[in-house]
Write a protein that holds these residues in place. Structure first.
Motif, PDB file in Angstrom:
ATOM      1  N   GLU A 252       0.958  -1.323  -0.017  1.00 36.90           N
ATOM      2  CA  GLU A 252      -0.039   0.013   0.036  1.00 36.90           C
ATOM      3  C   GLU A 252       0.891   1.339  -0.022  1.00 36.90           C
ATOM      4  O   GLU A 252       1.903   1.275   0.974  1.00 36.90           O
ATOM      5  N   ASN A 253       0.460   2.027  -0.810  1.00 38.18           N
ATOM      6  CA  ASN A 253       1.481   3.385  -0.829  1.00 38.18           C
ATOM      7  C   ASN A 253       0.749   4.296   0.129  1.00 38.18           C
ATOM      8  O   ASN A 253      -0.225   4.283   0.855  1.00 38.18           O
ATOM      9  N   GLY A 254       1.883   5.112   0.567  1.00 39.20           N
ATOM     10  CA  GLY A 254       1.377   6.130   1.405  1.00 39.20           C
ATOM     11  C   GLY A 254       0.213   7.163   1.023  1.00 39.20           C
ATOM     12  O   GLY A 254       0.158   7.288  -0.047  1.00 39.20           O
ATOM     13  N   PHE A 255      -0.633   7.319   1.862  1.00 40.60           N
ATOM     14  CA  PHE A 255      -1.678   8.468   1.707  1.00 40.60           C
ATOM     15  C   PHE A 255      -2.000   8.924   3.230  1.00 40.60           C
ATOM     16  O   PHE A 255      -1.654   8.542   4.121  1.00 40.60           O
ATOM     17  N   ALA A 256      -2.405  10.273   2.874  1.00 40.37           N
ATOM     18  CA  ALA A 256      -2.939  11.189   4.044  1.00 40.37           C
ATOM     19  C   ALA A 256      -4.446  11.732   3.792  1.00 40.37           C
ATOM     20  O   ALA A 256      -4.961  11.903   2.732  1.00 40.37           O
ATOM     21  N   CYS A 257      -5.066  11.667   4.916  1.00 43.46           N
ATOM     22  CA  CYS A 257      -6.646  12.222   4.789  1.00 43.46           C
ATOM     23  C   CYS A 257      -6.585  13.714   5.215  1.00 43.46           C
ATOM     24  O   CYS A 257      -5.966  14.004   6.239  1.00 43.46           O
ATOM     25  N   VAL A 258      -7.144  14.534   4.404  1.00 45.63           N
ATOM     26  CA  VAL A 258      -7.173  15.988   4.688  1.00 45.63           C
ATOM     27  C   VAL A 258      -8.441  16.754   4.508  1.00 45.63           C
ATOM     28  O   VAL A 258      -9.246  16.098   4.096  1.00 45.63           O
ATOM     29  N   LYS A 259      -8.562  17.625   5.323  1.00 41.49           N
ATOM     30  CA  LYS A 259      -9.974  18.457   5.122  1.00 41.49           C
ATOM     31  C   LYS A 259      -9.284  20.041   5.006  1.00 41.49           C
ATOM     32  O   LYS A 259      -8.276  20.466   5.668  1.00 41.49           O
ATOM     33  N   LEU A 260     -10.264  20.968   4.580  1.00 39.47           N
ATOM     34  CA  LEU A 260      -9.976  22.115   4.575  1.00 39.47           C
ATOM     35  C   LEU A 260     -10.783  23.069   5.658  1.00 39.47           C
ATOM     36  O   LEU A 260     -11.952  22.859   5.617  1.00 39.47           O
ATOM     37  N   GLU A 261      -9.990  24.151   6.253  1.00 48.53           N
ATOM     38  CA  GLU A 261     -10.863  24.866   6.951  1.00 48.53           C
ATOM     39  C   GLU A 261     -10.532  26.239   6.643  1.00 48.53           C
ATOM     40  O   GLU A 261      -9.323  26.731   7.134  1.00 48.53           O
ATOM     41  N   ASP A 262     -11.401  27.024   6.021  1.00 45.75           N
ATOM     42  CA  ASP A 262     -11.072  28.481   5.730  1.00 45.75           C
ATOM     43  C   ASP A 262      -9.803  28.591   4.602  1.00 45.75           C
ATOM     44  O   ASP A 262      -9.063  29.339   4.828  1.00 45.75           O
ATOM     45  N   GLY A 263      -9.603  27.541   3.652  1.00 44.63           N
ATOM     46  CA  GLY A 263      -8.330  27.407   2.899  1.00 44.63           C
ATOM     47  C   GLY A 263      -7.202  26.644   3.798  1.00 44.63           C
ATOM     48  O   GLY A 263      -6.338  26.496   2.838  1.00 44.63           O
ATOM     49  N   ASP A 264      -7.257  26.735   4.858  1.00 46.83           N
ATOM     50  CA  ASP A 264      -6.055  25.780   5.624  1.00 46.83           C
ATOM     51  C   ASP A 264      -6.254  24.530   5.591  1.00 46.83           C
ATOM     52  O   ASP A 264      -7.365  23.739   5.992  1.00 46.83           O
ATOM     53  N   ARG A 265      -5.181  23.571   5.285  1.00 47.42           N
ATOM     54  CA  ARG A 265      -5.309  22.241   5.149  1.00 47.42           C
ATOM     55  C   ARG A 265      -5.261  21.786   6.671  1.00 47.42           C
ATOM     56  O   ARG A 265      -4.243  22.201   7.501  1.00 47.42           O
TER      57      ARG A 265
END
Length: 306
Positions: A77-90
């Protein structure tokens, strides 16, 4: 045209609020941004043969980034990260901690070292599982840069990295100016020639051991701050490598010329990183998250949009 190479981590950043994933990772981003800046770039990493790994490889090829020395591990499995944005900031919401790279860290062989010696600059980071390979690069020829991110607080890491690094980058948004200069001095004492401390929208600081520099930000209405720090580091290193290559290596020994090169690098870095904040993902090229990945993502974070 200068030649630069990133060694270490590659991921896809999976945006759980949109269900879109973008190629990224500090070492991958370095190679990608350098290519965008007109440099000849390469990447050495470890990839799984899953959809994430396949996507990163596809983007490397599309962008003309050499991957001839990268490693591919079938069934991993390749590396991955889960992300969301809050007012443009990751905001990071979890990851698989490097995936295949943690299981199969990069061990540089003689053919890798001969290949790397042909570059002007090489970049590694705290997420690359490559710290123990740094002594192999010292004296090889290229400038060596390393991004500590926020892990400059780990004294053990500082002790094992700084003696082998020409340029250190550190994320210091919570430090005062006095604390930043103290950190720079500490890293100089440990062996770094240049220390660059970034503070997001508050700009950046740098030190060459004799002189202090401050760079004001190029403020924009950010769409997405993913990659802001990586793009700053990449543009700074490309600018320094270009100037030293054009003017001759002896120019670095001249105090006034060295100061001018650092100032130019900081200005170009601020300009470029501001532009990266106006695109989605670290460097674009987002695609819909494959359906077969949803269960795995939900083991890390409970929400991902379809």
């Amino acid at each position: 045209m200068v030649k630069v190479i990133g060694i270490g981590d590659n991921v896809c950043d999976i945006y759980i609020h949109t269900g879109i994933m973008y190629p990224g990772g500090q070492a991958f981003n370095y190679a990608a941004y350098a290519r965008m800046l007109g440099a000849e770039s390469a990447f050495i990493g470890a990839h799984g043969d899953d959809p994430v790994g396949q996507r990163v490889i596809e983007i490397l090829d599309q962008r003309g980034i050499d991957r001839s020395h990268t490693r591919i591990y079938p069934g991993e499995e390749n590396g991955f990260a889960c992300v969301k944005l809050e007012d443009g900031d990751r905001v990071f919401c979890g990851s698989n901690r490097g995936g295949v790279l943690q299981k199969h860290p990069i061990i540089l062989q003689e053919n890798d070292l001969q290949y790397i010696s042909g570059f002007e600059a090489v970049h590694m980071s705290n997420n690359g599982f490559t710290d123990l390979e740094l002594p192999k690069l010292k004296g090889l020829g290229p400038w060596i840069s390393y991004d500590f991110s926020y892990r400059w607080t780990e004294e053990e890491r500082v002790n094992r990295v700084c003696p082998y690094v020409d340029v250190a980058f550190a994320s210091c948004s919570d430090l005062s100016e006095e604390e930043i200069w103290n950190l720079c001095e500490h890293m100089h004492e440990k062996g770094c020639d240049i220390v660059v401390a970034t503070r997001g929208s508050d700009g950046a600081f740098a030190s060459d051991g004799e002189n202090h520099f401050r760079q004001l930000p190029h403020l924009v209405q950010a769409i997405d701050t993913m990659g802001a720090g990586d793009s700053f580091a990449s543009a700074f290193m490309v600018a320094v490598a270009e100037n030293v290559t054009q003017m001759g290596k002896d120019v670095w020994k001249k105090k006034d010329d060295r100061k001018a090169i650092i100032r130019n690098g900081l200005e170009r870095a601020a300009e470029f990183s501001s532009k990266i904040c106006l695109i989605s993902g670290g460097s674009g090229d987002g695609i819909r998250v494959p359906e077969e990945m949803y269960n795995r993502i939900q083991e890390i974070t409970k929400t991902v949009s379809r």
